[in-house]
Design a protein around this motif. Sequence first.
Motif, PDB file in Angstrom:
ATOM      1  N   LEU A 173       0.877  -1.040  -0.129  1.00 17.13           N
ATOM      2  CA  LEU A 173      -0.026  -0.078   0.123  1.00 17.13           C
ATOM      3  C   LEU A 173       0.792   1.356  -0.011  1.00 17.13           C
ATOM      4  CD1 LEU A 173      -2.973   0.919   0.438  1.00 17.13           C
ATOM      5  CD2 LEU A 173      -2.635   1.338   2.795  1.00 17.13           C
ATOM      6  N   LEU A 174       0.831   2.189  -1.071  1.00 19.41           N
ATOM      7  CA  LEU A 174       1.306   3.502  -1.118  1.00 19.41           C
ATOM      8  C   LEU A 174       0.418   4.591  -0.226  1.00 19.41           C
ATOM      9  CD1 LEU A 174       2.392   3.195  -4.683  1.00 19.41           C
ATOM     10  CD2 LEU A 174       3.717   2.480  -2.860  1.00 19.41           C
ATOM     11  N   TYR A 175       1.123   5.170   0.740  1.00 19.87           N
ATOM     12  CA  TYR A 175       0.160   6.189   1.445  1.00 19.87           C
ATOM     13  C   TYR A 175       0.837   7.207   1.709  1.00 19.87           C
ATOM     14  CZ  TYR A 175      -1.615   7.591   6.029  1.00 19.87           C
ATOM     15  OH  TYR A 175      -2.497   8.451   6.922  1.00 19.87           O
ATOM     16  N   TYR A 176       0.175   8.516   1.587  1.00 13.70           N
ATOM     17  CA  TYR A 176       0.566   9.563   1.615  1.00 13.70           C
ATOM     18  C   TYR A 176      -0.624  10.489   2.627  1.00 13.70           C
ATOM     19  CZ  TYR A 176       1.726  14.533   0.770  1.00 13.70           C
ATOM     20  OH  TYR A 176       1.928  15.767   0.726  1.00 13.70           O
ATOM     21  N   ALA A 177      -0.029  11.115   3.573  1.00 16.37           N
ATOM     22  CA  ALA A 177      -0.879  12.041   4.372  1.00 16.37           C
ATOM     23  C   ALA A 177      -0.207  13.436   4.529  1.00 16.37           C
ATOM     24  CB  ALA A 177      -1.010  11.403   5.705  1.00 16.37           C
ATOM     25  N   ASN A 178      -1.213  14.543   4.668  1.00 19.77           N
ATOM     26  CA  ASN A 178      -0.523  15.858   5.037  1.00 19.77           C
ATOM     27  C   ASN A 178      -1.617  16.569   5.709  1.00 19.77           C
ATOM     28  OD1 ASN A 178       0.985  17.993   4.620  1.00 19.77           O
ATOM     29  ND2 ASN A 178       0.556  18.292   2.662  1.00 19.77           N
ATOM     30  N   ARG A 179      -1.131  17.386   6.170  1.00 19.92           N
ATOM     31  CA  ARG A 179      -1.939  18.413   7.349  1.00 19.92           C
ATOM     32  C   ARG A 179      -2.666  19.410   6.391  1.00 19.92           C
ATOM     33  NH1 ARG A 179       0.655  19.357  13.053  1.00 19.92           N
ATOM     34  NH2 ARG A 179      -1.217  20.472  13.528  1.00 19.92           N
ATOM     35  N   PHE A 180      -3.840  20.192   7.032  1.00 19.89           N
ATOM     36  CA  PHE A 180      -4.117  21.526   6.434  1.00 19.89           C
ATOM     37  C   PHE A 180      -4.899  21.920   7.564  1.00 19.89           C
ATOM     38  CE2 PHE A 180      -7.731  18.633   5.059  1.00 19.89           C
ATOM     39  CZ  PHE A 180      -8.595  19.477   5.085  1.00 19.89           C
ATOM     40  N   ALA A 181      -5.386  23.559   7.481  1.00 19.99           N
ATOM     41  CA  ALA A 181      -5.963  24.051   8.409  1.00 19.99           C
ATOM     42  C   ALA A 181      -5.254  24.143   9.599  1.00 19.99           C
ATOM     43  CB  ALA A 181      -7.208  23.699   8.505  1.00 19.99           C
TER      44      ALA A 181
END
Length: 374
Positions: A173-181
């Motif tokens: 599984l290729l997984y990418y996470a990023n924050r915002f606000a």
Amino acid sequence: MKIVIPLLLLLFSPLFPQDTTEQVIDFETIKTMNGRQIYETFCAKCHGIDGKGNIPEEIKQNWDVPPPDFTDEYFNTREPRKDWYAVIKYGGPVRGLSQTMPAFGDVFTDEQIYDVIEHIKSFVDQKKYPQGELNFIRAHYVTKAYVEQEALLIPTYTYKFENGHNVSDTKVLLYYANRFATRFQYEVKLPVQNLKSSVQNTTGIGDFELGLKYAFYDNYKNLSILTAGFEFSLPTGNEAKGFGKGTVVLTPYITGAKGIGEKIELQGSVKIEAPVNKSKGNPELIYGISSTLILPEGKRGIFPGIELLGMKNLGSSEHMISLVPKIYIALTKRGHLAISIGREIPIYGGTPFKYRYVGFILWDYVDGGIFSGW
């Protein structure tokens, strides 16, 4: 006893401009300083009075890396106070940071160091952001509550007997996470799968997933956080070949975490996977609990743990429970590169596979490059 600042800080040169040679401070005065006074006297020369790191070029050019911006909300809040303490007390290298950052452990008391930290933290509104104390070690199945900025490769290897054949199922599984606000995170997941048996060897793309979560409660003092989220998968995988479910799947969930002292991290999540096309399957309740033991004093080291995973088919009596002993290994002083491996062991509801190994390779990319922080 009196200390001429440049003599005291000769160890830390060439960080400070020459006009400090006229300043004289004695130890008794240093002992009475609060965090703001210490910061403005000893720290602001390199980090700026306002914390933005906008300092004269003749000072900045002596740094091996530029000074950070303490008014950057994500930077200011994402690391726990104990790591800030370690850097101030023992110097930047203890966490794989700047070689130029000196150690102040022989100058200030622990109470003063923590007071300096709170002054630095005051450059942003801490109540708006989940604190780094709640950024617990990622589990394999339990959904992480902290909103993160990270990328992962998540392999799973399953060996089973199916339709009269031994079958190996390898998924990455290729997984990418990023924050915002202030408290949100989005994530994307793309699985690549290989099914191999005596009659086939097929590789393909699975169902593409998108997710959103919001940390609606956190308290770093009692080490607790609660997060709600929603995921949905698109039927991009070939259902006939076993790479997809053939329908959109909606997955609401809630997850939380709690620290027990400084040595135990507990995490738990509950989610429902609901196929939009009900003919493709019943909704499933998926729940998990994870416990991790914090053995190292720093971020680099080995962290053992165990997970309990449950899956209940809401349209039948099918209910399975597994245990997953695991070992998480943080490779760098910053802890931003890590690997984890575990073995899933069914303990209730049958034996759907002979054995299954789970793992991941993690890169917390905002904390440094792959080759930094070692």
